[in-house]
Design an enzyme around this catalytic site. Structure first.
Site, PDB file in Angstrom:
ATOM      1  N   GLY A 171       0.635  -2.255   4.173  1.00 26.26           N
ATOM      2  CA  GLY A 171       1.330  -0.962   4.216  1.00 26.26           C
ATOM      3  C   GLY A 171       2.475  -1.031   5.219  1.00 26.26           C
ATOM      4  CG  MET A 186      -6.785   8.403   1.643  1.00 27.66           C
ATOM      5  SD  MET A 186      -5.903   8.311   3.224  1.00 27.66           S
ATOM      6  CE  MET A 186      -5.728   6.526   3.337  1.00 27.66           C
ATOM      7  CG  HIS A 230      -8.622   1.759  -1.592  1.00 25.87           C
ATOM      8  ND1 HIS A 230      -8.214   1.505  -0.295  1.00 25.87           N
ATOM      9  CD2 HIS A 230      -9.967   1.914  -1.525  1.00 25.87           C
ATOM     10  CE1 HIS A 230      -9.262   1.492   0.501  1.00 25.87           C
ATOM     11  NE2 HIS A 230     -10.350   1.739  -0.228  1.00 25.87           N
ATOM     12  N   GLY A 256      -4.141  -3.371   8.356  1.00 21.95           N
ATOM     13  CA  GLY A 256      -3.600  -4.142   9.477  1.00 21.95           C
ATOM     14  C   GLY A 256      -3.142  -5.530   9.085  1.00 21.95           C
ATOM     15  N   GLY A 273      -8.596   5.510   5.956  1.00 21.91           N
ATOM     16  CA  GLY A 273      -8.074   6.857   6.223  1.00 21.91           C
ATOM     17  C   GLY A 273      -6.628   6.865   6.663  1.00 21.91           C
ATOM     18  CG  ASP A 289      -6.690  -1.862   2.204  1.00 19.25           C
ATOM     19  OD1 ASP A 289      -7.080  -0.981   1.417  1.00 19.25           O
ATOM     20  OD2 ASP A 289      -5.672  -1.735   2.913  1.00 19.25           O
ATOM     21  CB  SER A 345      -0.877  -0.024   1.255  1.00 20.90           C
ATOM     22  OG  SER A 345      -1.057   1.292   1.748  1.00 20.90           O
ATOM     23  CG  MET A 387     -10.283   5.032   0.753  1.00 20.47           C
ATOM     24  SD  MET A 387      -8.902   4.736   1.866  1.00 20.47           S
ATOM     25  CE  MET A 387      -7.569   4.737   0.669  1.00 20.47           C
ATOM     26  N   GLY A 409      -1.213   1.774   9.480  1.00 16.24           N
ATOM     27  CA  GLY A 409      -0.725   1.509  10.827  1.00 16.24           C
ATOM     28  C   GLY A 409      -1.781   1.227  11.870  1.00 16.24           C
ATOM     29  CG  ASP A 421      -4.244   3.174   0.405  1.00 12.81           C
ATOM     30  OD1 ASP A 421      -3.354   2.609   1.064  1.00 12.81           O
ATOM     31  OD2 ASP A 421      -5.313   2.612   0.084  1.00 12.81           O
ATOM     32  CG  HIS A 457      -3.702  -0.876  -2.211  1.00 17.33           C
ATOM     33  ND1 HIS A 457      -4.890  -1.439  -2.621  1.00 17.33           N
ATOM     34  CD2 HIS A 457      -4.005  -0.014  -1.195  1.00 17.33           C
ATOM     35  CE1 HIS A 457      -5.875  -0.941  -1.884  1.00 17.33           C
ATOM     36  NE2 HIS A 457      -5.363  -0.077  -1.011  1.00 17.33           N
ATOM     37  CG  MET A 478     -12.175  -0.837   3.554  1.00 18.83           C
ATOM     38  SD  MET A 478     -10.520  -0.705   2.873  1.00 18.83           S
ATOM     39  CE  MET A 478      -9.685   0.173   4.213  1.00 18.83           C
TER      40      MET A 478
HETATM   41  C1  DX5 Z   1      -6.373   2.682   4.766  1.00 19.90           C
HETATM   42  C2  DX5 Z   1      -5.811   2.161   3.436  1.00 19.90           C
HETATM   43  C3  DX5 Z   1      -4.954   0.937   3.630  1.00 19.90           C
HETATM   44  C4  DX5 Z   1      -3.771   1.210   4.573  1.00 19.90           C
HETATM   45  C5  DX5 Z   1      -3.011  -0.066   4.807  1.00 19.90           C
HETATM   46  O1  DX5 Z   1      -7.376   3.613   4.503  1.00 19.90           O
HETATM   47  O2  DX5 Z   1      -6.856   1.824   2.558  1.00 19.90           O
HETATM   48  O3  DX5 Z   1      -4.492   0.496   2.365  1.00 19.90           O
HETATM   49  O4  DX5 Z   1      -2.924   2.176   4.004  1.00 19.90           O
HETATM   50  O5  DX5 Z   1      -1.965   0.257   5.704  1.00 19.90           O
HETATM   51  P1  DX5 Z   1      -1.613  -0.810   6.865  1.00 19.90           P
HETATM   52  O6  DX5 Z   1      -1.244  -2.083   6.140  1.00 19.90           O
HETATM   53  O7  DX5 Z   1      -0.481  -0.185   7.596  1.00 19.90           O
HETATM   54  O8  DX5 Z   1      -2.867  -0.975   7.690  1.00 19.90           O
HETATM   55 ZN    ZN Z   2      -6.247   0.841   0.639  1.00 20.20          ZN
END
Ligand code: DX5
Ligand code: ZN
Length: 220
Positions: free
Chosen positions: A195, A38, A67, A175, A143, A173, A9, A69, A146, A36, A34, A138
């Site tokens: 990520g 936002m 992705h 954690g 958002g 996606d 990610s 968001m 970590g 992200d 991937h 999800m």
């Molecule tokens: C959160 C993202 C995820 C996130 C994953 O909104 O969609 O892709 O960055 O990061 P980790 O793997 O650290 O949870």
């Molecule tokens: Zn994502």
């Protein structure tokens, strides 16, 4: 379904050296990026837009898994098509009637993805599986990277695979790491967005290979 694959990610990466990061990921065996996206409205964080993806498109052959968001993804779809995305995933919470947008993405020859948040039930997206190539489950609130894996995501992934069948690519996606991916793997996940469990490691390749091996060993 497809061979369990890790999708790094691009959120907690080093933005000051983005091309180098992607080259490193490629050397380390990554096949999917991937992204992200936002908008600071659909989620309380702002990352980057299509311009950044486009600027790196001719620098890598890796699969672009976008992705989105964002609110009103339909309004920005052409920007992500122009940026060379291979899969474009948006949220059912942003587009309650996703059929037309899913169709627009597919008609452009790009994989159409639908994502849903931890509080949204599988039943909310079930009517749209026929138009969907990929479902992004999800396992954290969208958002931020970590965050901790939401354990109930395992049962939810099982429910999703049962409802969607094998023709839909299922991605999880949030954690995801060596300690959390076994449950989703046993439930039949295909893509594992990672990520912190990649970018938090010295050697991205060791992290990717460890998680990919784990996921492939656990598979159904
Ligand atoms: C959160 C993202 C995820 C996130 C994953 O909104 O969609 O892709 O960055 O990061 P980790 O793997 O650290 O949870
Ligand atoms: Zn994502």
């Amino acid at each position: 379904a497809c061979l369990p694959t890790i999708a790094p990610s691009m959120l907690k990466c080093d933005y000051g050296n983005l091309q180098a990061e992607i080259e490193q990921l490629t050397r380390d065996g990554a096949q999917v990026l991937h992204w992200d996206v936002m908008d600071g409205h659909f989620v309380p964080n702002l990352s980057y837009g299509a311009l950044l993806l486009k600027s790196l498109r001719n620098k890598t052959d890796l699969f672009y898994d976008a992705h989105l968001m964002i609110s009103d993804p339909d309004r920005y779809l052409d920007d992500y098509l122009d940026a060379g995305c291979d899969a474009i995933t948006f949220h059912i919470e942003a587009v309650p009637e996703p059929t037309a947008l899913l169709k627009r993405i597919k008609d452009a020859g790009v994989l159409a993805g639908l994502s849903f948040n931890p509080q949204t039930p599988v039943s909310a997206i079930e009517p749209f599986f026929g138009e969907t190539d990929l479902v992004l489950l999800m396992s954290v609130e969208p958002g931020f990277g970590g965050q901790s894996f939401i354990e109930s995501s395992v049962e939810k992934m099982q429910q999703l695979r049962t409802a969607a069948g094998l023709d839909v690519i299922l991605s999880i996606d949030g954690g995801i790491g060596p300690d959390t991916l076994s449950g989703p793997a046993r439930s039949g996940a295909d893509l594992y967005v990672a990520g912190s469990s990649v970018f938090g490691e010295e050697d991205y390749g060791v992290a990717i290979r460890e998680m990919e091996t784990l996921a492939r060993d656990q598979g159904p």
